[in-house]
Design an enzyme around this catalytic site. Structure first.
Site, short mmCIF file in Angstrom:
data_model
loop_
_atom_site.label_atom_id
_atom_site.label_comp_id
_atom_site.label_asym_id
_atom_site.label_seq_id
_atom_site.Cartn_x
_atom_site.Cartn_y
_atom_site.Cartn_z
N SER A 162 1.23 -1.36 0.17
CA SER A 162 -0.42 0.03 0.06
C SER A 162 0.72 1.17 -0.24
O SER A 162 2.27 1.32 0.39
CB SER A 162 -1.06 0.38 1.61
N1 SAH Z 1 -0.82 -5.23 4.14
C1 SAH Z 1 -0.38 -4.97 3.00
C2 SAH Z 1 -0.84 -4.67 1.35
C3 SAH Z 1 -0.76 -5.99 0.96
S1 SAH Z 1 -2.18 -5.82 -0.53
C4 SAH Z 1 0.88 -3.74 2.87
O1 SAH Z 1 2.57 -4.26 3.20
O2 SAH Z 1 0.99 -2.89 1.82
C5 SAH Z 1 -3.19 -6.47 0.05
C6 SAH Z 1 -2.88 -8.46 -0.03
O3 SAH Z 1 -4.38 -9.15 0.49
C7 SAH Z 1 -2.16 -9.55 -0.92
O4 SAH Z 1 -1.18 -9.41 -0.82
C8 SAH Z 1 -3.59 -10.61 -1.22
O5 SAH Z 1 -2.78 -11.49 -1.73
C9 SAH Z 1 -4.44 -10.49 0.28
N2 SAH Z 1 -5.54 -10.60 0.14
C10 SAH Z 1 -6.42 -10.97 -0.79
N3 SAH Z 1 -7.63 -11.44 -0.05
C11 SAH Z 1 -7.26 -12.21 1.45
C12 SAH Z 1 -7.42 -12.57 2.28
N4 SAH Z 1 -8.51 -13.68 1.84
N5 SAH Z 1 -6.93 -13.66 3.00
C13 SAH Z 1 -5.37 -13.13 3.28
N6 SAH Z 1 -4.85 -12.00 2.04
C14 SAH Z 1 -5.63 -11.46 1.44
#
Ligand code: SAH
Length: 204
Positions: A52
């Site tokens: 993000s």
């Molecule tokens: N927390 C991260 C953001 C990653 S983007 C950061 O440091 O900025 C969001 C993530 O959510 C992606 O890696 C995607 O694979 C994951 N994701 C989507 N649906 C999910 C679910 N139901 N359970 C766990 N992870 C999920």
């Protein structure tokens, strides 16, 4: 990054600002993206996912009003950056990632940067939460959901705060749900665009 992207936009929580200064964001992006790791935007981490925008990570952390004693649940680990920031701010972090390759990358990033002491990365669908360590004083969902997953509300402590982007796939409201004394208050922190939540409580 902290001055221009966070302070100027109104992030005030000193602990959050310190955590954002402390965690090396460039360690959580692919090597070819290191040069723009701290730009004011999300950065690709592979598998169609992103880390993000720094402001969004800081805003979500600030919304959680942590003091350092909390057990935190994060849904959507990605490459582990926000988990590392939450780890600085809280006592313990449990973070779930649905893409196993990303969970492995996050574990490696957290270990290499020495941030794995109080952060546990779990493979799985975070829409169901992680009842084993519930209740959580803070829950942060890093993917856009059609609605607030009921299991996460059930695993939120009292008092406790849940922050989650909710709405259609291409634009969401960042909701802050604050439970205290058995009551739930709800406010919109901002408008945003996150990658879609997948799995049973998401867009499948
Ligand atoms: N927390 C991260 C953001 C990653 S983007 C950061 O440091 O900025 C969001 C993530 O959510 C992606 O890696 C995607 O694979 C994951 N994701 C989507 N649906 C999910 C679910 N139901 N359970 C766990 N992870 C999920």
């Amino acid at each position: 990054m902290v001055e221009t992207q966070l302070c100027r936009r109104g992030i005030r929580d000193e602990r959050v600002l310190a955590a954002m200064r402390d965690v090396p964001r460039e360690e959580f992006v692919p090597p070819e993206s290191r040069l723009f790791a701290c730009h004011d935007e999300p950065v690709g981490i592979g598998y169609g996912q992103t880390v993000s925008q720094p402001y969004m990570t800081a805003l979500m952390a600030e919304c959680l009003e942590m003091t350092g004693a909390e057990r935190v649940l994060e849904v959507g680990t990605g490459s582990g950056y926000a988990a590392a920031v939450l780890g600085v701010l809280a006592h313990e972090v449990v973070t779930l990632e649905i893409v196993p390759e990303l969970a492995a990358i996050a574990r490696a990033n957290l270990r290499r940067t020495g941030r794995d002491g109080n952060v546990r990365v779990i493979d799985g669908d975070g829409g169901w939460g992680w009842p084993e360590r519930a209740p959580y004083e803070a829950i942060s969902v890093a993917a856009g959901a059609p609605d607030v997953p009921v299991p996460l509300l059930e695993q939120l402590a009292d008092p406790g705060i849940l922050v989650i982007p909710v709405g259609p796939r291409d634009s969401q409201e960042l909701l802050v749900m604050h439970r205290r004394a058995g009551r739930m208050e709800r406010r919109v922190a901002t408008y945003c665009r996150f990658v879609p939540l997948r799995g049973g409580e998401g867009w499948r």
